[in-house]
Design a protein around this motif. Structure first.
Motif, PDB file in Angstrom:
ATOM      1  N   SER A 279     108.979  61.051   5.927  1.00 42.20           N
ATOM      2  CA  SER A 279     108.361  62.273   6.441  1.00 42.20           C
ATOM      3  C   SER A 279     108.857  63.521   5.724  1.00 42.20           C
ATOM      4  N   TYR A 280     110.130  63.580   5.399  1.00 37.94           N
ATOM      5  CA  TYR A 280     110.627  64.707   4.604  1.00 37.94           C
ATOM      6  C   TYR A 280     109.964  64.704   3.226  1.00 37.94           C
ATOM      7  N   SER A 281     109.866  63.537   2.599  1.00 35.19           N
ATOM      8  CA  SER A 281     109.272  63.453   1.268  1.00 35.19           C
ATOM      9  C   SER A 281     107.826  63.920   1.258  1.00 35.19           C
ATOM     10  N   GLU A 282     107.096  63.585   2.329  1.00 36.54           N
ATOM     11  CA  GLU A 282     105.688  63.972   2.422  1.00 36.54           C
ATOM     12  C   GLU A 282     105.505  65.487   2.364  1.00 36.54           C
ATOM     13  N   THR A 283     106.490  66.238   2.856  1.00 31.30           N
ATOM     14  CA  THR A 283     106.363  67.697   2.849  1.00 31.30           C
ATOM     15  C   THR A 283     106.361  68.262   1.430  1.00 31.30           C
ATOM     16  N   LYS A 284     106.814  67.461   0.454  1.00 30.82           N
ATOM     17  CA  LYS A 284     106.820  67.882  -0.951  1.00 30.82           C
ATOM     18  C   LYS A 284     105.817  67.090  -1.780  1.00 30.82           C
ATOM     19  N   GLY A 285     104.983  66.276  -1.098  1.00 25.71           N
ATOM     20  CA  GLY A 285     103.944  65.533  -1.796  1.00 25.71           C
ATOM     21  C   GLY A 285     104.366  64.197  -2.361  1.00 25.71           C
ATOM     22  N   PHE A 286     105.574  63.736  -2.012  1.00 29.66           N
ATOM     23  CA  PHE A 286     106.066  62.456  -2.527  1.00 29.66           C
ATOM     24  C   PHE A 286     105.819  61.333  -1.520  1.00 29.66           C
ATOM     25  N   LYS A 287     105.738  60.129  -2.036  1.00 32.77           N
ATOM     26  CA  LYS A 287     105.635  58.949  -1.178  1.00 32.77           C
ATOM     27  C   LYS A 287     106.903  58.112  -1.357  1.00 32.77           C
ATOM     28  N   THR A 288     107.584  57.870  -0.277  1.00 30.26           N
ATOM     29  CA  THR A 288     108.795  57.053  -0.321  1.00 30.26           C
ATOM     30  C   THR A 288     108.866  56.206   0.938  1.00 30.26           C
ATOM     31  N   TYR A 289     109.753  55.225   0.908  1.00 28.84           N
ATOM     32  CA  TYR A 289     110.084  54.508   2.133  1.00 28.84           C
ATOM     33  C   TYR A 289     111.033  55.383   2.948  1.00 28.84           C
ATOM     34  N   GLY A 290     111.265  54.999   4.190  1.00 31.07           N
ATOM     35  CA  GLY A 290     112.137  55.778   5.055  1.00 31.07           C
ATOM     36  C   GLY A 290     112.954  54.887   5.966  1.00 31.07           C
TER      37      GLY A 290
END
Length: 330
Positions: A279-290
């Motif tokens: 969810s933090y990554s999404e705020t910068k446009g990235f896709k990651t696992y969490g």
């Protein structure tokens, strides 16, 4: 009658109420000395944190132990907003205590200058009265009703610094007077056996000792030596191939299980950086696992290599009920 309890920020619960537990993680980090290592340690987006916890709950999780101590990222007010949002849906445990010595001035920090027993009183107050909303960041102390439910201490890479030795003694005294469990940050998985021995010799109940980050030191015979002390190992950090692949961590866990130590293993993600969380990554446009990766990806891998559902339940549900429960104060 079982009178043991786990202390969450919204009140004490029975250990059986915890459900599936992530034994070491982070949702909010409000700066502090960790940022000297990397800006990724700044995590203050409440909505992103709520979304991340929602994903963990959706994957089957119920309780998260957030391991940010005073002065090193802990944010009581933001965490209470998150905890209240998830009331009845998820439990949050917060920490008092310390991190590794690098994060404290060795000449004028309060950890250095304040008398040991006075700091013990400060820790006991956080556990029994309520956490300081300012996290002991300055001269003003204002307690909230929410209490800490675990004590953190940290050790350095390959050494136990004199300041860390002091924090270990403080943690031991606090545990003895409160029954509160202790979790240790071991830098890259070193000094784990040594700090466990120190705590046991100081009178800490072995079943209240949790050692984190051993996954970064993939020495299964070292794990076995530690497990013989009857302490817990929290294997955190799957999805961290820069340290080792998930398969190595999974195989080492299975090796410990096959050698009879399944009752001493806990699981966690320790996703304590901005880009470790979906969810933090999404705020910068990235896709990651969490954080949910532990349940959606790592648990299936454990099953694939032959770890049974019963054994997985021990690591995620049953073992935390012992490790995180307050013991009788001495």
């Amino acid at each position: 009658m079982n009178n043991k309890f786990v202390r969450t920020v919204l009140g004490d619960i029975s250990p059986e109420e915890m459900g599936v537990v992530d034994c070491h993680d982070h949702l909010i980090k409000n700066g502090g000395p960790e940022m000297s290592e990397h800006i990724d340690f700044l995590m203050i987006d409440i909505e992103a944190a709520k979304k991340e916890l929602s994903l963990f709950v959706k994957a089957g999780g119920k309780t998260m132990v957030t391991m940010d101590p005073p002065n090193v990222g802990r944010d009581v007010s933001r965490m209470l907003e998150i905890a209240n949002h998830f009331k009845g849906k998820a439990h949050i445990i917060m920490a008092t205590g310390f991190h590794k010595a690098k994060f404290y001035d060795k000449y004028c920090s309060w950890l250095k200058t304040v008398d040991e027993d006075k700091i013990v009183e400060m820790m006991i107050a956080e556990i029994q009265e309520g956490m300081d909303i300012h996290s002991y960041n300055g001269p003003v102390v204002e307690r909230v009703k929410a209490k800490a439910g675990i004590i953190k201490v940290g050790t350095s890479y390959g050494v136990i610094d004199p300041l860390e030795q002091k924090s270990i003694r403080i943690a031991a005294k606090t545990h003895i007077k409160t029954g509160c469990p202790i979790l240790i940050h071991t830098q890259l998985g070193t000094m784990a056996y040594e700090v466990a021995i120190m705590l046991i010799n100081l009178g800490v109940d072995a079943s209240s000792i949790i050692l984190s980050h051993l996954n970064k030191n993939p020495d299964k015979y070292y794990y076995k030596k530690i497990c013989k002390l009857n302490v817990f190992i929290a294997f955190d950090g799957p999805d961290r191939v820069k340290y080792l692949p998930d398969s190595t961590l999974a195989e080492n866990i299975k090796w410990l299980i096959d050698n009879g130590y399944q009752k001493q293993i806990l699981l966690a993600m320790d996703a304590g950086r901005f880009y470790y969380q979906t969810s933090y990554s999404e705020t910068k446009g990235f896709k990651t696992y969490g954080i949910s990766y532990m349940l959606t990806h790592f648990v299936p891998l454990l099953k694939e290599i032959g770890v049974s559902q019963e054994q997985i339940n021990d690591m995620l549900i049953n073992n935390p009920q012992v490790a995180l429960a307050f013991k009788k104060a001495k």
